[in-house]
Design a protein around this motif. Structure first.
Motif, PDB file in Angstrom:
ATOM      1  N   ASN A  92       6.216   4.620  -8.435  1.00 55.43           N
ATOM      2  CA  ASN A  92       7.533   4.061  -8.079  1.00 55.43           C
ATOM      3  C   ASN A  92       7.953   4.985  -6.828  1.00 55.43           C
ATOM      4  N   TRP A  93       7.571   6.103  -6.711  1.00 56.94           N
ATOM      5  CA  TRP A  93       7.697   7.294  -5.749  1.00 56.94           C
ATOM      6  C   TRP A  93       7.138   7.031  -4.350  1.00 56.94           C
ATOM      7  N   ASP A  94       5.626   6.628  -4.598  1.00 57.24           N
ATOM      8  CA  ASP A  94       4.606   6.576  -3.475  1.00 57.24           C
ATOM      9  C   ASP A  94       5.133   5.413  -2.870  1.00 57.24           C
ATOM     10  N   SER A  95       5.506   4.283  -3.460  1.00 54.50           N
ATOM     11  CA  SER A  95       5.707   3.185  -2.945  1.00 54.50           C
ATOM     12  C   SER A  95       6.956   3.267  -1.840  1.00 54.50           C
ATOM     13  N   LYS A  96       7.839   4.068  -2.308  1.00 55.74           N
ATOM     14  CA  LYS A  96       8.918   4.199  -1.322  1.00 55.74           C
ATOM     15  C   LYS A  96       8.750   5.061  -0.202  1.00 55.74           C
ATOM     16  N   TRP A  97       7.796   6.095  -0.336  1.00 54.66           N
ATOM     17  CA  TRP A  97       7.076   7.064   0.903  1.00 54.66           C
ATOM     18  C   TRP A  97       6.654   6.143   1.776  1.00 54.66           C
ATOM     19  N   ILE A  98       5.812   4.956   1.385  1.00 56.25           N
ATOM     20  CA  ILE A  98       5.182   4.133   2.448  1.00 56.25           C
ATOM     21  C   ILE A  98       6.155   3.385   2.883  1.00 56.25           C
ATOM     22  N   ILE A  99       7.210   2.985   2.445  1.00 55.45           N
ATOM     23  CA  ILE A  99       8.327   2.343   3.118  1.00 55.45           C
ATOM     24  C   ILE A  99       9.153   3.152   4.128  1.00 55.45           C
ATOM     25  N   GLU A 100       9.264   4.173   3.672  1.00 59.30           N
ATOM     26  CA  GLU A 100       9.817   5.152   4.722  1.00 59.30           C
ATOM     27  C   GLU A 100       8.797   5.195   5.936  1.00 59.30           C
ATOM     28  N   GLU A 101       7.775   5.711   5.829  1.00 63.56           N
ATOM     29  CA  GLU A 101       6.808   5.760   6.933  1.00 63.56           C
ATOM     30  C   GLU A 101       6.953   4.434   7.840  1.00 63.56           C
ATOM     31  N   ARG A 102       6.928   3.340   7.244  1.00 61.45           N
ATOM     32  CA  ARG A 102       6.993   2.239   8.001  1.00 61.45           C
ATOM     33  C   ARG A 102       8.148   2.193   8.847  1.00 61.45           C
ATOM     34  N   ILE A 103       9.435   2.524   7.966  1.00 63.25           N
ATOM     35  CA  ILE A 103      10.715   2.799   9.155  1.00 63.25           C
ATOM     36  C   ILE A 103      10.555   3.604  10.227  1.00 63.25           C
ATOM     37  N   ARG A 104       9.945   4.759  10.040  1.00 62.01           N
ATOM     38  CA  ARG A 104       9.712   5.842  11.073  1.00 62.01           C
ATOM     39  C   ARG A 104       8.786   5.234  12.104  1.00 62.01           C
ATOM     40  N   ALA A 105       7.717   4.480  11.806  1.00 63.98           N
ATOM     41  CA  ALA A 105       6.903   3.712  12.680  1.00 63.98           C
ATOM     42  C   ALA A 105       7.503   2.857  13.463  1.00 63.98           C
ATOM     43  N   LEU A 106       8.370   2.406  13.156  1.00 65.65           N
ATOM     44  CA  LEU A 106       9.200   1.262  13.704  1.00 65.65           C
ATOM     45  C   LEU A 106      10.315   1.762  14.559  1.00 65.65           C
ATOM     46  N   SER A 107      10.424   3.257  14.602  1.00 64.00           N
ATOM     47  CA  SER A 107      11.370   3.867  15.454  1.00 64.00           C
ATOM     48  C   SER A 107      12.853   3.391  15.080  1.00 64.00           C
ATOM     49  N   LEU A 108      13.027   2.841  13.895  1.00 58.88           N
ATOM     50  CA  LEU A 108      14.524   2.513  13.477  1.00 58.88           C
ATOM     51  C   LEU A 108      15.246   3.852  13.694  1.00 58.88           C
ATOM     52  N   PRO A 109      16.533   3.283  14.204  1.00 57.38           N
ATOM     53  CA  PRO A 109      17.683   4.533  14.181  1.00 57.38           C
ATOM     54  C   PRO A 109      18.064   4.461  12.650  1.00 57.38           C
ATOM     55  N   ALA A 110      17.622   5.490  11.865  1.00 56.55           N
ATOM     56  CA  ALA A 110      18.012   5.371  10.150  1.00 56.55           C
ATOM     57  C   ALA A 110      18.336   6.630   9.596  1.00 56.55           C
ATOM     58  N   THR A 111      18.919   6.669   8.328  1.00 59.25           N
ATOM     59  CA  THR A 111      19.226   7.550   7.492  1.00 59.25           C
ATOM     60  C   THR A 111      18.594   7.179   6.307  1.00 59.25           C
ATOM     61  N   ILE A 112      17.426   8.199   5.750  1.00 56.63           N
ATOM     62  CA  ILE A 112      17.227   8.045   4.385  1.00 56.63           C
ATOM     63  C   ILE A 112      17.820   8.923   3.487  1.00 56.63           C
ATOM     64  N   LEU A 113      18.272   8.158   2.378  1.00 58.20           N
ATOM     65  CA  LEU A 113      19.083   8.756   1.279  1.00 58.20           C
ATOM     66  C   LEU A 113      17.896   8.680  -0.069  1.00 58.20           C
ATOM     67  N   ARG A 114      17.545   9.990  -0.593  1.00 61.41           N
ATOM     68  CA  ARG A 114      16.740  10.215  -1.556  1.00 61.41           C
ATOM     69  C   ARG A 114      17.394  10.423  -2.869  1.00 61.41           C
TER      70      ARG A 114
END
Length: 289
Positions: free
Chosen positions: A110-132
């Motif tokens: 459940n942690w690793d899946s969220k890291w993969i989503i985080e990585e996709r957000i960064r790859a898309l260059s989305l202006p983002a805030t990631i709250l953990r």
């Protein structure tokens, strides 16, 4: 997201069923409802047209309401769909709710899946805030931990200090991210409000409720039969074992004093119990005539 409405934001909420009681609660709070699914990428992009910000969160494996067979790959697919739709729609601020420690290669599914989503957000260059967020204080008001039996039986060691946060405070940080983009944009922030051992948790619950709640440390061999996963699901069992080791040996690392400087009303567990949690906790127990 009702807090966003309360502080003046217009909110468009995605629901699978606009006639459900949960959806009606959102409607009553002043939100605009759109009915659809995170499975439908073209729909998501259309729903985000003209939207300034998006808050994205997906249900993790094993939580109530997930369909049979739902797992990390489903969470990744849905989270990726939302992020990619936001990028195509030109969203200005994307807030993703991940989990504390996601960046540390925990081996917890459940942690690793969220890291993969985080990585996709960064790859898309989305202006983002990631709250953990760390573990939710509200976990102690559900039946999964067995507190309704009068004891907290856990595989965490008695000296393991688990960081906790109230869902209301998660909502506050979402609002702060939108209110203060200069502080939160392109930042990943682990958020917690307190850190308690199991014995400290049951002591707080006992004081607040007047009930005698006991703490019990159990070994993995005792706890294993209570796992939701079938014995044949080795990957899920291994993930659980990794989680136990991780909590006992590493754990969350939110800087609570620094977070309280940002959000001075950040709740401790005792304060949350007094203000919000006690009634939910008491609902676990049958009423006496």
């Amino acid at each position: 997201m009702t807090r966003l409405c309360a502080i003046g934001y217009g909110v468009r909420a995605l629901t699978r069923n606009r006639e459900s009681s949960a959806a009606q609660t959102l409607l009553g709070a002043g939100m605009e409802l759109v009915e659809g699914s995170m499975e439908d990428a073209p729909f998501l992009q259309q729903a985000m047209r003209g939207i300034h910000g998006v808050v994205s969160i997906q249900t993790a494996e094993g939580y109530p309401g997930t369909p049979p067979g739902y797992g990390p790959q489903d969470e990744i697919r849905l989270g990726t769909n939302v992020a990619e739709a936001a990028a195509r729609a030109g969203v200005s601020h994307f807030v993703y709710l991940s989990v504390g420690g996601a960046e540390r290669k925990t081996g917890i599914r459940n942690w690793d899946s969220k890291w993969i989503i985080e990585e996709r957000i960064r790859a898309l260059s989305l202006p983002a805030t990631i709250l953990r967020p760390v573990s939710f204080m509200e976990n102690f008001t559900g039946t999964r931990l067995g507190i309704q039996t009068g004891k907290l039986a856990t595989v965490l060691r008695p000296d393991t200090r688990e960081q906790l946060i109230a869902l209301r405070d998660v909502a506050v940080f979402v609002g702060l991210a939108f209110d203060q983009p200069e502080r939160f944009m392109n930042v990943a922030l682990e958020i917690a409000g307190d850190a308690l051992t199991g014995p400290e948790v049951v002591a707080a619950l006992s004081r607040a409720s007047g009930r005698d709640i006991r703490y019990e440390h159990v070994g993995l061999d005792t706890f294993a039969p209570a796992l939701d996963a079938p014995a044949s699901d080795h990957a899920r069992t291994e993930s659980f074992m990794n989680a136990v080791r991780w909590f006992n040996d590493e754990g969350y690392r939110a800087d609570i004093p620094a977070l309280r400087a940002i959000h001075p009303e950040l709740m401790t567990f005792e304060r949350w119990l007094a203000r919000h949690g006690l009634a939910k906790f008491e609902a676990l127990f049958p009423s006496t005539p």
